[in-house]
Design a protein around this motif. Structure first.
Motif, short mmCIF file in Angstrom:
data_model
loop_
_atom_site.label_atom_id
_atom_site.label_comp_id
_atom_site.label_asym_id
_atom_site.label_seq_id
_atom_site.Cartn_x
_atom_site.Cartn_y
_atom_site.Cartn_z
N GLY A 43 52.30 42.28 30.61
CA GLY A 43 53.36 43.20 30.27
C GLY A 43 53.05 44.12 29.11
N GLU A 44 52.02 43.82 28.33
CA GLU A 44 51.72 44.69 27.17
C GLU A 44 50.98 45.95 27.60
N ILE A 45 50.19 45.85 28.66
CA ILE A 45 49.49 47.04 29.17
C ILE A 45 49.67 47.08 30.67
N GLU A 46 49.70 48.28 31.24
CA GLU A 46 49.85 48.42 32.68
C GLU A 46 48.56 48.08 33.41
N ARG A 47 47.43 48.58 32.91
CA ARG A 47 46.16 48.35 33.57
C ARG A 47 45.04 48.44 32.54
N GLY A 48 44.06 47.59 32.69
CA GLY A 48 42.93 47.63 31.78
C GLY A 48 42.09 48.89 31.95
N HIS A 49 41.60 49.39 30.85
CA HIS A 49 40.83 50.64 30.89
C HIS A 49 39.65 50.54 29.92
N ILE A 50 38.45 50.87 30.41
CA ILE A 50 37.22 50.83 29.58
C ILE A 50 36.51 52.18 29.72
N ASN A 51 36.22 52.81 28.59
CA ASN A 51 35.47 54.07 28.56
C ASN A 51 34.07 53.81 28.01
N VAL A 52 33.06 54.24 28.78
CA VAL A 52 31.66 54.14 28.34
C VAL A 52 31.15 55.58 28.11
N GLU B 291 36.88 40.74 29.37
CA GLU B 291 37.50 39.49 28.96
C GLU B 291 38.58 39.73 27.91
N ALA B 292 38.35 40.72 27.01
CA ALA B 292 39.38 41.04 26.01
C ALA B 292 40.60 41.63 26.68
N ILE B 293 40.41 42.41 27.74
CA ILE B 293 41.55 42.96 28.48
C ILE B 293 42.29 41.83 29.21
N GLY B 294 41.51 40.86 29.75
CA GLY B 294 42.14 39.74 30.44
C GLY B 294 42.94 38.85 29.52
N ASN C 212 41.02 48.77 25.89
CA ASN C 212 42.42 48.61 25.42
C ASN C 212 42.83 47.15 25.47
N GLY C 213 41.88 46.25 25.12
CA GLY C 213 42.14 44.82 25.13
C GLY C 213 42.80 44.35 23.86
N ILE C 214 42.57 43.08 23.55
CA ILE C 214 43.23 42.49 22.39
C ILE C 214 42.59 42.95 21.08
N GLY C 215 41.40 43.55 21.14
CA GLY C 215 40.76 44.05 19.92
C GLY C 215 39.96 42.99 19.21
N LEU C 216 39.38 43.40 18.08
CA LEU C 216 38.54 42.52 17.29
C LEU C 216 39.33 41.96 16.12
N PRO C 217 39.01 40.77 15.65
CA PRO C 217 39.74 40.19 14.50
C PRO C 217 39.44 40.98 13.22
N LYS C 218 40.42 41.04 12.37
CA LYS C 218 40.24 41.75 11.11
C LYS C 218 39.37 40.96 10.14
N GLU C 219 39.58 39.65 10.15
CA GLU C 219 38.83 38.79 9.24
C GLU C 219 37.54 38.32 9.91
#
Length: 756
Positions: free
Chosen positions: A643-652, A635-638, A668-675
């Protein structure tokens, strides 16, 4: 050498001599003990008190040993005298007094030793003269004559008795052959009339033929066969048995063939004992008389040796006493010379065994100490301050709570290691800086503390450092200093986990109530909507699309609400994990396969560091938790803008670290919030529009039940320059917490780690 240098050397030598040469102090007592012991052994050997016979060789050996001990004492005395003379020549302090005391003790020791030696020798001579006088010898010999006369008298009496009995028995020879019973009665009456407890007739082979029945039981030893051959009919043989306490006689009987009469009479045991003692005394007296000259010589030598030993010992003791007496005086004189030059640090060694002289040394030391008090007080105060500062620093560094010291100007003065971790700054960075700049979250509490009359103020704050939010319990205590301003001690306790556990517990209760209240009307609503659509769907002809859209919306929303309620119920009633031995690698591989099938547009790869990877865990719950995390990653990748990333990638990545299993999910999604990142682990906290906020909370609870935790990081912390999130699942290989008490105390503990 100057007088001051000589005085300092005197003090140092006097203080260091007992410690540096302990053998020197023990040599004199050892020599005195050896000399006295040798003299005592000589005394007991020469007087015959030991099994060692005082032969010529023994006497010479002991005299040589005594001579050696006397020479040892003389050597020690000569050495002590030489040291006294050398001290006098070198001009050491109290050297003249030392010579005077040594001379006095030497004279006092010599005179009594000489007098005792003379009196002892005269006493021995007079005692031996009286012991071997004519009167003493006559008394001892007369006592033996008296004792022998008693025995001789009994021998003569038994001689007459046996002659009379032998005549009576010879006349009764026919009665012996004809009437043996009457003969035995005659023998018994004859023995009793003569007071003979033992009377018997024996043959030449010592066989007893008849025995008088006198009624006295006593074993009498019969004469030997060879002795009986020499016994005649006229002259009886008499023998005295001192040990058996009787006198016996034997005679050959007339009118009998090789037959003998044997009689015995008991002696008075007291007289016999006295006779034995008298004989022993006479023998001992004779031996002493034969050794009189040797005894006189031995005692003369013994007293001479003892006199010399006592003399040398007394002189040596006098020398040691003089040394003991002069040593503290010498130290005082040397110290006084040093004080006269302005050295106020000189201290006289004080030895408690020196008595009043030790008190004098203590008084001198107190005097010098008072002279330098003003100067030393300042140095001691400075040292005390440094010591207290080091102690406070040690206490603060070892405290688990964060401690901040603030001076009257509001600047940081003290900061321990725990406080450094909480505020994100080292002590060197914040010392002497305003507290309001370093920790602005404390401004309100500090303002309240300054305006309040209370010495202790408590409260809670939230701080955020390096994208990590913490709840801190704060205690501010004030301390009035000598100035008008007050200093403050601020104590910080990290209660983040406790607050999280409280919130989770409260949300679980809320979820339970919501699920109960909402789930009941859902089924009637859904059934009513479906019935309306079936019953009126064919009747309504106008606005039919609107009717279908409304009923479908109702049914779909009811399903969404039911799904949300099911998540509430699942969070409120987490099942107890069923811990079994499983393979982590196989579990991760299956979850990745299912998620890869469900999300073909995202590359999901599994990196298993070890196969097989055995551990104890609930496979269903761990699979569910890993599925939730991978789903959040997709969901974070979605949510990434096109245009920011070519393809979603998840490493387990699955691996084992010591006693823990670690599963990393990196996207390589949007990441977690800092606050407020730590609050993502709390129930109903989410960053998605349609999210319930229960996914990470459930995963955290599952991991805690397995003795682990969930960690939220940025992907750049693992791979520098990368984007996205890095979520780590950590749980124990044994499937349970190492500290069971800690697991029971909090319902949910989840830790957000953003750094290492």
């Amino acid at each position: 050498m100057s007088a001051v240098e000589a005085s300092a050397q005197s003090i140092e030598q006097s203080a260091a001599e007992p410690a540096s040469r302990p053998w020197h102090r023990l040599l004199a007592p050892f020599a005195v003990a050896v000399a006295l012991l040798s003299a005592f052994l000589t005394f007991v050997v020469l007087t015959g008190l030991t099994p060692i016979a005082p032969t010529h060789e023994i006497v010479v050996t002991f005299l040589l040993i005594n001579g050696a001990t006397i020479l040892l004492l003389l050597g020690i005395i000569a050495r002590e005298v030489w040291q006294v003379v050398q001290a006098r020549r070198r001009g050491r302090a109290a050297a003249r007094l030392h010579v005077q005391i040594v001379s006095l003790f030497s004279v006092i020791a010599v005179l009594p030793a000489v007098l005792v030696s003379i009196v002892a020798n005269v006493t021995i001579d007079r005692g031996l003269d009286r012991l071997f006088s004519v009167r003493t010898r006559a008394v001892i010999e007369n006592s033996l004559i008296v004792a022998n006369a008693y025995v001789y008298e009994h021998a003569q009496l038994i001689r007459g008795d046996i002659l009379g009995m032998s005549n009576d028995i010879a006349r009764a020879r026919p009665l012996y052959d004809q009437d043996r019973q009457t003969f035995r009665s005659l023998l018994t009456s004859s023995a009793k009339s003569r007071n003979l407890p033992g009377a018997m007739i024996i043959d030449k082979d010592r066989n007893i033929l008849e025995t008088a029945a006198t009624g006295i039981r006593q074993d009498f030893q019969t004469p030997a066969a060879d002795f009986l051959k020499n016994v005649t009919e006229e002259d009886p043989q008499i023998a005295v048995f001192i040990e058996q306490n009787y006198v016996a006689a034997v005679i050959r009987l007339r009118a009998f063939q090789d037959t003998f009469l044997y009689v015995a009479r008991l002696l008075d045991p007291r007289v016999v004992a006295q006779l034995q003692q008298t004989q022993a005394s006479v023998k001992e007296y004779a031996e002493l008389e034969s050794r009189r000259l040797g005894i006189q010589v031995a005692f003369a030598l013994m007293f001479t040796v003892i006199a010399l030993t006592v003399l040398m010992s007394s002189v040596l003791i006098g020398l040691n006493f003089a040394n003991w007496l002069v040593a503290p005086i010498r130290r005082l004189m040397g110290a006084a010379n040093l004080v006269s030059t302005g050295d106020l640090h000189v201290q006289v060694p004080v030895i408690k065994s020196e008595g009043d002289l030790a008190s004098l040394g203590e008084t001198f030391n107190k005097m010098t100490q008072e002279l330098r008090t003003q100067r030393d007080d300042l140095m001691n105060a400075s040292g005390l301050i440094d010591s207290r500062r080091r102690f406070i620093e040690a206490v603060l560094s070892s405290a688990s709570a964060g401690i901040i010291g603030v001076d009257g100007a509001g600047k940081i003065a003290v900061l321990n290691r725990s406080a450094e971790k909480l505020i994100g700054h080292s002590e060197s960075e914040v010392l002497s800086k305003p507290l309001s700049e370093i920790v602005p979250e404390l401004n309100d509490l500090m303002a309240t503390a300054r305006s309040s009359a209370q010495r202790l103020l408590q409260g809670q704050i939230e701080i955020s450092r390096d994208s990590v939010e913490r709840n801190l319990s704060v205690r501010v205590s004030s301390e009035q200093t000598g100035q008008s301003n007050e200093s403050y001690i601020i104590t910080l306790d990290d209660i983040t986990e406790l607050v999280t556990a409280q919130r989770t517990s409260a949300w679980a209760d809320v979820a339970r109530r919501i699920a109960h209240e909402i789930k009941n009307p859902l089924t009637p609503i859904q059934l009513s909507a479906e019935r309306i659509r079936r019953k009126f769907g064919k009747v309504i002809t106008e606005d039919r699309p609107i009717f279908d859209q409304c009923t479908d919306t109702i049914i779909r929303q009811v399903d969404d609400i039911r799904r949300m309620v099911d998540e509430f119920s699942k969070f409120a009633r987490m099942p107890k994990p069923v811990i079994e031995g499983e393979d982590v690698a196989d579990t991760v591989r299956q979850v990745v396969f299912l998620m890869r099938v469900g999300h073909p547009d995202v590359d999901i790869e599994a990196d298993i560091k070890q196969e097989p990877m055995h551990a104890k865990f609930d496979r269903r719950l761990i699979s569910q938790g890993l599925t939730n995390i991978i789903k959040n990653a997709t969901e974070a990748i979605g949510a990434v803008p096109p245009g920011e990333i070519e393809r979603g990638h998840i490493n387990v990545i699955a691996a084992r670290e010591n006693d823990d299993i670690v599963i990393d999910v990196v996207d390589n999604g949007i990441g977690l919030p800092k606050e407020s990142r730590a609050r993502l682990l709390e129930p109903y906290v989410t960053t998605r529009e349609k999210g319930t906020g229960l996914g990470l909370a459930i995963v955290g609870r599952v991991l805690e039940d397995h003795g682990g935790r969930i960690e939220l990081n940025d992907a750049s912390a693992l791979r520098p320059g990368a984007r996205g999130a890095w979520v780590r699942m950590r749980f124990s290989v044994l499937g349970q917490a190492k500290d069971a008490g800690a697991a029971e105390s909090n319902e949910i503990k989840a830790e957000a780690v953003t750094g290492n």
